[in-house]
Design a protein around this motif. Sequence first.
Motif, mmCIF file in Angstrom:
data_model
loop_
_atom_site.group_PDB
_atom_site.id
_atom_site.type_symbol
_atom_site.label_atom_id
_atom_site.label_comp_id
_atom_site.label_asym_id
_atom_site.label_seq_id
_atom_site.Cartn_x
_atom_site.Cartn_y
_atom_site.Cartn_z
ATOM 1 N N UNK A 127 57.507 50.938 25.272
ATOM 2 C CA UNK A 127 58.123 50.263 26.412
ATOM 3 C C UNK A 127 57.096 49.891 27.466
ATOM 4 N N UNK A 128 56.070 50.705 27.634
ATOM 5 C CA UNK A 128 55.010 50.367 28.589
ATOM 6 C C UNK A 128 54.370 49.031 28.234
ATOM 7 N N UNK A 129 54.096 48.837 26.955
ATOM 8 C CA UNK A 129 53.431 47.595 26.550
ATOM 9 C C UNK A 129 54.407 46.423 26.507
ATOM 10 N N UNK A 130 55.651 46.698 26.212
ATOM 11 C CA UNK A 130 56.635 45.619 26.294
ATOM 12 C C UNK A 130 56.766 45.142 27.743
ATOM 13 N N UNK A 131 56.711 46.072 28.682
ATOM 14 C CA UNK A 131 56.784 45.704 30.103
ATOM 15 C C UNK A 131 55.569 44.869 30.503
ATOM 16 N N UNK A 132 54.373 45.264 30.077
ATOM 17 C CA UNK A 132 53.176 44.485 30.400
ATOM 18 C C UNK A 132 53.242 43.095 29.768
ATOM 19 N N UNK A 133 53.783 43.025 28.557
ATOM 20 C CA UNK A 133 53.914 41.717 27.908
ATOM 21 C C UNK A 133 54.897 40.828 28.656
ATOM 22 N N UNK A 134 55.935 41.429 29.248
ATOM 23 C CA UNK A 134 56.876 40.626 30.037
ATOM 24 C C UNK A 134 56.178 40.070 31.284
ATOM 25 N N UNK A 135 55.330 40.890 31.899
ATOM 26 C CA UNK A 135 54.551 40.411 33.040
ATOM 27 C C UNK A 135 53.700 39.206 32.632
ATOM 28 N N UNK A 136 53.048 39.322 31.492
ATOM 29 C CA UNK A 136 52.194 38.231 31.012
ATOM 30 C C UNK A 136 53.030 36.996 30.704
ATOM 31 N N UNK A 137 54.189 37.194 30.075
ATOM 32 C CA UNK A 137 55.049 36.057 29.719
ATOM 33 C C UNK A 137 55.480 35.281 30.956
ATOM 34 N N UNK A 138 55.770 35.986 32.050
ATOM 35 C CA UNK A 138 56.162 35.316 33.294
ATOM 36 C C UNK A 138 55.015 34.444 33.812
ATOM 37 N N UNK A 185 45.490 38.751 36.387
ATOM 38 C CA UNK A 185 44.680 39.012 35.196
ATOM 39 C C UNK A 185 43.659 40.111 35.461
ATOM 40 N N UNK A 186 43.066 40.082 36.640
ATOM 41 C CA UNK A 186 42.107 41.129 36.999
ATOM 42 C C UNK A 186 42.810 42.483 37.149
ATOM 43 N N UNK A 187 43.999 42.495 37.725
ATOM 44 C CA UNK A 187 44.776 43.732 37.862
ATOM 45 C C UNK A 187 45.174 44.271 36.484
ATOM 46 N N UNK A 188 45.514 43.381 35.568
ATOM 47 C CA UNK A 188 45.901 43.814 34.235
ATOM 48 C C UNK A 188 44.733 44.496 33.539
ATOM 49 N N UNK A 189 43.538 43.907 33.672
ATOM 50 C CA UNK A 189 42.364 44.555 33.067
ATOM 51 C C UNK A 189 42.159 45.947 33.646
ATOM 52 N N UNK A 190 42.233 46.066 34.959
ATOM 53 C CA UNK A 190 42.020 47.361 35.603
ATOM 54 C C UNK A 190 43.057 48.386 35.142
ATOM 55 N N UNK A 191 44.299 47.931 34.976
ATOM 56 C CA UNK A 191 45.373 48.812 34.517
ATOM 57 C C UNK A 191 45.086 49.342 33.116
#
Length: 246
Positions: A127-138, A185-191
């Motif tokens: 679910x953590x990665x599904x949530x991150x993928x939803x962020x990316x999809x938006x 994108x920079x925040x995603x890398x840091x996460x």
Amino acid sequence: MPTSTDFSHELELFRTEAEGALQFFYAWNAIHEVAAHDEKVQRLLNQAPMLWNTSLGALQASTFVALGRLFDPDTKNHSVTRLLARAHSDLSMFSKEALAERKRNLSPNADEWLPEYLRTVYVPTNEDFRRLKRHVAQRRKIYEANYRPLRHRVFAHRGVSSRDEVADLYAKTNILEMQKLLVFLRRLHETLWQLYFNGHRPVLSPARYSVKRILDQPSPNPQRAALQERLVTDVRAFLKAHSQCA
């Protein structure tokens, strides 16, 4: 299935792409913003207008080309899609055991403090990665609607020729929206970096993105500020210092 080493390499490639795009755009944006409010800086730029227009054009073009690579939906390319697909395909690389091994490789006395450290480590779920993928999809939806046409038809390939056509494509873009995309994108890398190397829960931390806000309210600790804040501060300091002699 990707190995841990593969993911580490992919994560570093993504960092260089995301930071490159961010630096290109924030340098371009900061130069415009500083010059717009300082006549001395305007005079400095007007001493060599062709040089500065060429540099600004190169920064802008590089931003759009890099954005295309980052949001490429093909997992064969080094994009955000590929990065998250690799992470999600093998959650074992985020286990406490895998993290402990990475810590041992980096610290000769790791076993002295690892047991206590591992008690607070977060192990991600699907679910953590599904949530991150939803962020990316938006964000990808925004990119594809407002920025991909400009990238493909003006910067990567010259698909339009008239000024009106180009102006119509630019009309869909928005400075604040672009800032948010790049900082995301920079925040995603840091996460993902904090999850992989430190076992932190993958939550996107807030970050300042507005060049105007950064200029109006500089960070009290520039050395620890985010990349976009350090770059904007550097641009202003450079332009201000040299404009005194213009």
